[in-house]
Design an enzyme around this catalytic site. Sequence first.
Site, PDB file in Angstrom:
ATOM      1  N   ASN A  12       0.874  -1.175   0.000  1.00 29.29           N
ATOM      2  CA  ASN A  12       0.000   0.000   0.000  1.00 29.29           C
ATOM      3  C   ASN A  12       0.911   1.225   0.000  1.00 29.29           C
ATOM      4  OD1 ASN A  12      -1.809   2.024   0.450  1.00 29.29           O
ATOM      5  ND2 ASN A  12      -2.468   1.317   2.479  1.00 29.29           N
ATOM      6  N   LYS A  14       0.132   4.231  -0.342  1.00 28.73           N
ATOM      7  CA  LYS A  14      -0.523   5.421   0.223  1.00 28.73           C
ATOM      8  C   LYS A  14      -0.238   6.635  -0.664  1.00 28.73           C
ATOM      9  CE  LYS A  14      -0.465   3.239   4.698  1.00 28.73           C
ATOM     10  NZ  LYS A  14      -0.532   3.369   6.148  1.00 28.73           N
ATOM     11  N   HIS A 103      -9.891   1.019   4.270  1.00 31.40           N
ATOM     12  CA  HIS A 103      -8.670   1.233   5.056  1.00 31.40           C
ATOM     13  C   HIS A 103      -8.986   2.206   6.202  1.00 31.40           C
ATOM     14  CE1 HIS A 103      -4.653   2.498   6.197  1.00 31.40           C
ATOM     15  NE2 HIS A 103      -4.210   1.405   5.610  1.00 31.40           N
ATOM     16  N   GLU A 105      -7.449   4.621   7.391  1.00 31.17           N
ATOM     17  CA  GLU A 105      -7.199   6.045   7.106  1.00 31.17           C
ATOM     18  C   GLU A 105      -8.375   6.650   6.345  1.00 31.17           C
ATOM     19  OE1 GLU A 105      -3.336   5.494   5.332  1.00 31.17           O
ATOM     20  OE2 GLU A 105      -2.539   4.970   7.295  1.00 31.17           O
ATOM     21  N   GLU A 175      -5.861  -4.832  10.402  1.00 25.08           N
ATOM     22  CA  GLU A 175      -4.829  -3.830  10.670  1.00 25.08           C
ATOM     23  C   GLU A 175      -5.185  -3.049  11.933  1.00 25.08           C
ATOM     24  OE1 GLU A 175      -2.684  -2.657   6.790  1.00 25.08           O
ATOM     25  OE2 GLU A 175      -4.527  -1.509   6.879  1.00 25.08           O
ATOM     26  N   GLY A 181       1.890   2.313  10.791  1.00 24.39           N
ATOM     27  CA  GLY A 181       2.838   3.415  10.656  1.00 24.39           C
ATOM     28  C   GLY A 181       3.489   3.836  11.958  1.00 24.39           C
ATOM     29  N   SER A 220       2.835  -2.089  10.528  1.00 23.16           N
ATOM     30  CA  SER A 220       4.279  -2.155  10.772  1.00 23.16           C
ATOM     31  C   SER A 220       4.871  -3.531  10.472  1.00 23.16           C
ATOM     32  CB  SER A 220       4.619  -1.708  12.201  1.00 23.16           C
ATOM     33  OG  SER A 220       4.200  -0.361  12.392  1.00 23.16           O
TER      34      SER A 220
HETATM   35  P1  PGA Z   1       2.354   0.258   7.747  1.00 29.08           P
HETATM   36  O1  PGA Z   1       0.931   0.477   7.010  1.00 29.08           O
HETATM   37  O2  PGA Z   1       2.912  -1.032   7.213  1.00 29.08           O
HETATM   38  O3  PGA Z   1       3.177   1.463   7.351  1.00 29.08           O
HETATM   39  O4  PGA Z   1       2.088   0.188   9.200  1.00 29.08           O
HETATM   40  C1  PGA Z   1       0.079  -0.592   6.760  1.00 29.08           C
HETATM   41  C2  PGA Z   1      -1.193  -0.114   6.114  1.00 29.08           C
HETATM   42  O5  PGA Z   1      -1.713   0.943   6.515  1.00 29.08           O
HETATM   43  O6  PGA Z   1      -1.737  -0.740   5.184  1.00 29.08           O
END
Ligand code: PGA
Length: 260
Positions: A12, A14, A103, A105, A175, A181, A220
């Site tokens: 991803n 982003k 997601h 976010e 997640e 993140g 992460s």
């Molecule tokens: P991350 O993000 O691996 O940077 O924690 C995962 C995601 O949001 O899909």
Amino acid sequence: MRTSRQKIVAANWKMHLDRVEALSLASEIIETAQREGLSAAQIILAVPHIHLHACGRLLESVGKFPLFLGAQNCHHEAKGAFTGEIAAAMLASYQVAYVIIGHSERRQYAFEDSKQLIAKLKRCFENNLKAIFCCGEPLAVRNAQGHLAYVRLQIEEVLSTLQPAELMNIALAYEPIWAIGTGLTANTAQIAEMHDSLRQLLMELSPAHGQQMPILYGGSCKASNAADIFATPNVDGALVGGAALDTREFLNIVKAIQDK
Ligand code: PGA
């Protein structure tokens, strides 16, 4: 338990990378994955919409190698006066195979709710797109021990409205929001508990298909913890954010699932 479930490692990206950076990362991943024969899992590159065309052109060369183009969102209506939005049919016309739906976010910053997410999934399926459907609890819910019920509701509200056969077009991604993140990864006991609960729920929703749906972990995930995560029961892959922006780091995650 031995299963034939599809393994998936999805990147991803982003809202990262300009045109030159995106093309360079995509071509490096495509070349290296093929050279190293990393074909045990489907590799999905979920790139920003503006890079879909160029990355799709690069992916045309892979033939039967399991590398696919993904998008990070689509609109819940089929088409219309929605300035700045992208329809599922448009994504399908650019060789997109998977769309990330729900997601955290987008749930948080774009206020997407279950009703919209159901509509988005429908638009995907109408256009032969598969979905990576995300769920996960905030830290306060985890600290109050409400995580299993919270995530169960996120899934139940949406998936119970779908036809059983439509479930075959979904990979779930668990997640935990507090792990995205942040560098904090859920530990393997926490992942095992949640993925087991999700598997049970999927079996309740569809005894015929519940065993087949891949469940990915995200939050992460990186090369150094991927092997432990993939050794956890009911983990069929990963949705990777930050660590997917580096070819070696990302492909070492793919390697970890290959070696599982
Ligand atoms: P991350 O993000 O691996 O940077 O924690 C995962 C995601 O949001 O899909």
